[in-house]
Design a protein around this motif. Structure first.
Motif, PDB file in Angstrom:
ATOM      1  N   THR A   1      40.693  60.819  37.575  1.00 11.87           N
ATOM      2  CA  THR A   1      41.793  60.535  38.491  1.00 11.87           C
ATOM      3  C   THR A   1      43.018  60.066  37.706  1.00 11.87           C
ATOM      4  OG1 THR A   1      40.283  60.019  40.274  1.00 11.87           O
ATOM      5  CG2 THR A   1      42.484  59.056  40.442  1.00 11.87           C
TER       6      THR A   1
ATOM      7  N   SER B   1      36.939  54.525  45.576  1.00  8.97           N
ATOM      8  CA  SER B   1      36.558  53.765  44.381  1.00  8.97           C
ATOM      9  C   SER B   1      37.270  52.412  44.345  1.00  8.97           C
ATOM     10  CB  SER B   1      36.872  54.572  43.119  1.00  8.97           C
ATOM     11  OG  SER B   1      35.983  55.656  43.026  1.00  8.97           O
TER      12      SER B   1
ATOM     13  N   SER C   1      35.858  55.007  38.901  1.00 10.29           N
ATOM     14  CA  SER C   1      36.252  56.388  39.195  1.00 10.29           C
ATOM     15  C   SER C   1      35.026  57.268  39.092  1.00 10.29           C
ATOM     16  CB  SER C   1      37.320  56.855  38.191  1.00 10.29           C
ATOM     17  OG  SER C   1      37.626  58.215  38.407  1.00 10.29           O
ATOM     18  N   GLN C   2      34.638  57.875  40.213  1.00  9.11           N
ATOM     19  CA  GLN C   2      33.419  58.701  40.145  1.00  9.11           C
ATOM     20  C   GLN C   2      33.636  59.909  39.267  1.00  9.11           C
ATOM     21  OE1 GLN C   2      32.041  61.746  41.315  1.00  9.11           O
ATOM     22  NE2 GLN C   2      33.977  62.603  42.065  1.00  9.11           N
ATOM     23  N   SER C   3      34.826  60.509  39.341  1.00  8.31           N
ATOM     24  CA  SER C   3      35.102  61.719  38.563  1.00  8.31           C
ATOM     25  C   SER C   3      35.436  61.387  37.116  1.00  8.31           C
ATOM     26  CB  SER C   3      36.282  62.475  39.164  1.00  8.31           C
ATOM     27  OG  SER C   3      37.456  61.671  39.092  1.00  8.31           O
TER      28      SER C   3
ATOM     29  N   GLU D   1      39.854  60.683  57.091  1.00  4.24           N
ATOM     30  CA  GLU D   1      39.848  61.897  56.266  1.00  4.24           C
ATOM     31  C   GLU D   1      38.906  62.957  56.812  1.00  4.24           C
ATOM     32  OE1 GLU D   1      38.561  61.432  52.183  1.00  4.24           O
ATOM     33  OE2 GLU D   1      37.033  59.996  52.754  1.00  4.24           O
TER      34      GLU D   1
END
Ligand code: M6R
Length: 617
Positions: free
Chosen positions: A361, A312, A356-358, A497
Motif C-alpha cells: 500500500t 489495517s 498492511s496485508q499486501s 464497501e
C-alpha cells in the motif's frame, strides 16, 4: 492497483495470461487486455476490452489470437482516462512493435505527451501510460536493446511506476521495471519458463519460486531465467528467488459463491495458522523469529506508533490497546496518508509498527520512508512474504492467513489483530512487564480463539433478519467504545464497501456531540455492547437512541438478557477475555455486511470503484 502478468516459455501464452488476469481481477476491473508476440513473427497481437475479463474472453473467442509463447496482460483500475477499449492496456507506440502494461501514474505525462507529439508521435488513448510506450519506442529506435531502452525510459518518468514491456525486435523476452511504490513486480521461476506479475496470486499456479523487484530495479526474462539491473545500469545485488509456502489451492473459491464468504469462513484456520506461526502453548513461548534488527529496540523504545490504512488501520487501533494494556507503553495510531505529510515528530525513541496485508500500500510505504528518515525502528505486520513493507522494515511479524482475494478484507483483519497481540506480548516480555504466568494465560486465551470463532461461524442466527432490515435502509450508525471502537469503524467500512449503504463508525461517547441529531425511525444504529466494551456506558447510548424512536441492533455477549430486551434486535457473541473481544465482535458484523450486500444484489468480491491493493495516492 492494476494487475500485471507476463509469460515467456514453451507453453501457449494466451491461456496462461487469461487465467492470470482472472487471478488478478481484484486489482482492478475497469478493463482488461493481452498482447502476444506471435510465433510466426511480426508485430504484437493485441486484444483489449472495457469491463471485466469476461468481455475480453468474448472478444478473443470472436477473433482468436495467433499462437504465441510470449505475452503480457493487464487488468485496469482507471486513473487517467475513463474505462474504454482505447484506454485499456496494453499500449503500443506509433510503430506498433513495442507494447507495454503499467501500474502507477506518470506525473509528467502531459509534458512528455506534448514533447512526443511535437516529434510526430500520434496518441490513441487518453492515458498517461501511452507516453511510456512511445518513449520506449524512441529508445529502441536509437539502438538500445529492450532492457537498456527501459532504463532510459524510466529515467524520463516522474512518479512511481511498475512497467512490463515486450517488443517484436526481441522475441521471447519481457522486461519489467519498478520505480517507487506503484506496486510489486514479482518474478516467477518456472521449469523452462519465466513469469512476471504484480501479485503472487497469479504466479502460484505455475511456481512458488519467486523474487520481488526492489525499488529502482529492472528485470529481463527469457525462458532460461532472469537478469537484474538497477536504474543506474549496474547489476542488481542480491536478487535470489525464494520459495514461498503459500498454497495455490487457497486461490480457489472452492464450494463458496464468493471469495469473501470463503475467507470469512476460513478465519478459524487462518487464526490457528497465525497462532502456530507466532507462539506455542506448551511451553507458553513466543516465536517471533522475523523481528531481525528491530528486536533490541523492543526494550529501548519509549512509545509505539501504529500506522495503516482502511481495515489495517482498524487492526492497528486494536493493537494500540494491546501495547498500552499489556506492555504499558504509550501507543498511538495514525492514518498512514496523514502521518507522512505532517512532518511527524519522532526518532529512535519511537517504534513504528505498520500494518498492511499486501505489504504494497503506497501510503503505508511512504509513511515508512518518513519513519526511516527520522531514525525510528520499524516492524511491519504483513500477510505477504517478500513484499515491500517487509523489505523496508527492520523486522516483521507475519500473518498466515493465506491469499485473500475478496477486495473487502476479513481474515487478514483478524489475523493482523492476532499478530499485534503477539508483538505486544513479546514487547511486554522483554521489558519485564509480564510474568510467565500472565504470558501463559494470554497465549492460552489466543489459542482458544480459532475454535470460538469457528463456533460463531456455524450459526448465523438473526443475521438474515437484520440484513433484510438493512436491505432498504439508507444510513446506519455504528457505535463502539474502547476496544470496540475499531470494530465499529470496521463494521461500518464493511457495510459501506460491500452493500453501498452509507455507514458511519463513531466513538459512542461522541454521539451526543452531534450525530444524535440524525437519529429517527429510519436511521438505525448498530451498537457494540459486549461485556468488556464499557457496557454500562453503551447501555446509556442505547437508551438515548430508543428514547428518540431510533432502532438499535446491539452486538451483545451471550446471555446478556438486559441488553437483548433493551435493543430492537440483538446478535450475540460468546464471552471471551476482554482483550480478545474485538476478534469475536467483528465476526457478526462481517457476516451482516455480507448478507446485506447479498440481499441488495451487490458484487461482493469486486465492489464498485475499489481495488484490493492501493498503489496510487
Ligand atoms: O494491503 P493493506 O492492508 O495495506 O490495505 C489497506 C487497505 O486498502 C485495506 O485494508 C482496505 O481498507 C480493505 N481491503 C477494505 O476491506
Amino acid at each position: 492497483m492494476c494487475g500485471i502478468i507476463a509469460y515467456t516459455g514453451s507453453r501457449q501464452a494466451a491461456p496462461i495470461l487469461l487465467a492470470g488476469l482472472r487471478d488478478l481481477e481484484y486489482r482492478g476491473y475497469d478493463s482488461a487486455g493481452v498482447a502476444l508476440l506471435p510465433e510466426s513473427g511480426g508485430e504484437p497481437a493485441v486484444a483489449k476490452r472495457r469491463g471485466k475479463i469476461a468481455e475480453l474472453d468474448a472478444a478473443i473467442g470472436a477473433e482468436p489470437l495467433p499462437p504465441a509463447r510470449t505475452g503480457i496482460g493487464h487488468t485496469r483500475w482507471a486513473t487517467h482516462g475513463a474505462p474504454s477499449d482505447a484506454n485499456a492496456h496494453p499500449h503500443t507506440g506509433s510503430g506498433n512493435d513495442v507494447v507495454i502494461v503499467h501500474n502507477g501514474i506518470v506525473e509528467n505525462y502531459a509534458a512528455l505527451r506534448a514533447e512526443l507529439s511535437e516529434r510526430g508521435h500520434a496518441f490513441e488513448s487518453e492515458t498517461d501510460t501511452e507516453t511510456i510506450a512511445h518513449l520506449l519506442e524512441e529508445a529502441l529506435d536509437s539502438g538500445n536493446d529492450l532492457l537498456a531502452a527501459m532504463r532510459e525510459t524510466c529515467a524520463r518518468l516522474a512518479g512511481s511506476q511498475a512497467i512490463v514491456a515486450l517488443t517484436s525486435r526481441e522475441p521471447g523476452v519481457a522486461v519489467g521495471a519498478r520505480i517507487g511504490h506503484a506496486g510489486a513486480v514479482v518474478v516467477g521461476y518456472g521449469e523452462g519458463e519465466m513469469l512476471l506479475s504484480s501479485d503472487l496470486a497469479a504466479l502460484l499456479p505455475h511456481t512458488r519460486d519467486v523474487a520481488f523487484l526492489a525499488d529502482r530495479q529492472l528485470v529481463r526474462i527469457d525462458e532460461r531465467g532472469a537478469t537484474y539491473e538497477t536504474l543506474d545500469g549496474s547489476a542488481a545485488a542480491e536478487v535470489e528467488p525464494r520459495t514461498v509456502s503459500l498454497d495455490p489451492a487457497s486461490a480457489d473459491k472452492g464450494a463458496y459463491d464468493t471469495y469473501m464468504l470463503k475467507e470469512i469462513m476460513e478465519q478459524p484456520a487462518a487464526l490457528a495458522d497465525t497462532f502456530g506461526g507466532l507462539m506455542t502453548v506448551e511451553p507458553a513461548r513466543l516465536t517471533l523469529d522475523d523481528l531481525g534488527e528491530a528486536r533490541p529496540w523492543l526494550e529501548r523504545v519509549e512509545r509505539v506508533l501504529l500506522v495503516g490504512m482502511g481495515t489495517s488501520l482498524h487492526a492497528a487501533m486494536v493493537g494500540r490497546w494491546y501495547f498500552e494494556q499489556i506492555a504499558r507503553l504509550p501507543a498511538d495510531t495514525d492514518n498512514a496518508s496523514e502521518f507522512r505529510y505532517r512532518e511527524p515528530v519522532l526518532g529512535p525513541e519511537t517504534l513504528v509498527v505498520s500494518v498492511s496485508q499486501s505489504g504494497e500500500t503506497v501510503d503505508v510505504l511512504e509513511a515508512m520512508n518518513v519513519a526511516r528518515a527520522s531514525g525510528a525502528p520499524q516492524i511491519t505486520i504483513c500477510n505477504t512474504p517478500g513484499s515491500q513493507t517487509t523489505r523496508v522494515a527492520d523486522g516483521a511479524v507475519h500473518t498466515y492467513a493465506g491469499l485473500e482475494r475478496g477486495v473487502a478484507s476479513s481474515k487478514t483483519f483478524t489475523t493482523s489483530i492476532a499478530a499485534l497481540f503477539a508483538l505486544a506480548l513479546e514487547t511486554a516480555r522483554v521489558r519485564g512487564r509480564i510474568s510467565d504466568d500472565e504470558l501463559a494465560r494470554h497465549v492460552r486465551d489466543l489459542a482458544a480463539m480459532p475454535e470460538i470463532v469457528g463456533r460463531q461461524l456455524e450459526s448465523f442466527d438473526g443475521i438474515a433478519k437484520a440484513a433484510d432490515r438493512f436491505r432498504t435502509t439508507q444510513h446506519i450508525l455504528f457505535l463502539g467504545r474502547g476496544p470496540a471502537l475499531p470494530i465499529a469503524l470496521e463494521g461500518a467500512l464493511k457495510m459501506k464497501e460491500l452493500s453501498y449503504v452509507h455507514a458511519e463508525g463513531y466513538a459512542a461517547g461522541e454521539m451526543k456531540h452531534g450525530p444524535i441529531a440524525l437519529i429517527d425511525p429510519t436511521f438505525p444504529t448498530v451498537a457494540l455492547a459486549g461485556q468488556h466494551a464499557l457496557r454500562s456506558k453503551i447501555v446509556s447510548n442505547i437508551e438515548q437512541i430508543r428514547a428518540r424512536d431510533g432502532e438499535v441492533l446491539a452486538i451483545v455477549t451471550e446471555g446478556d438478557d438486559e441488553l437483548i430486551a433493551l435493543a430492537n434486535e440483538a446478535l450475540t457473541v460468546p464471552p471471551v477475555p476482554a482483550l480478545l473481544e474485538p476478534l469475536a465482535a467483528i465476526v457478526p458484523l462481517q457476516v451482516l455486511a455480507y448478507a446485506t450486500a447479498d440481499a441488495r444484489g451487490c458484487d461482493i468480491d469486486q465492489p464498485r470503484n475499489l481495488a484490493k491493493t492501493v498503489t496510487v495516492e
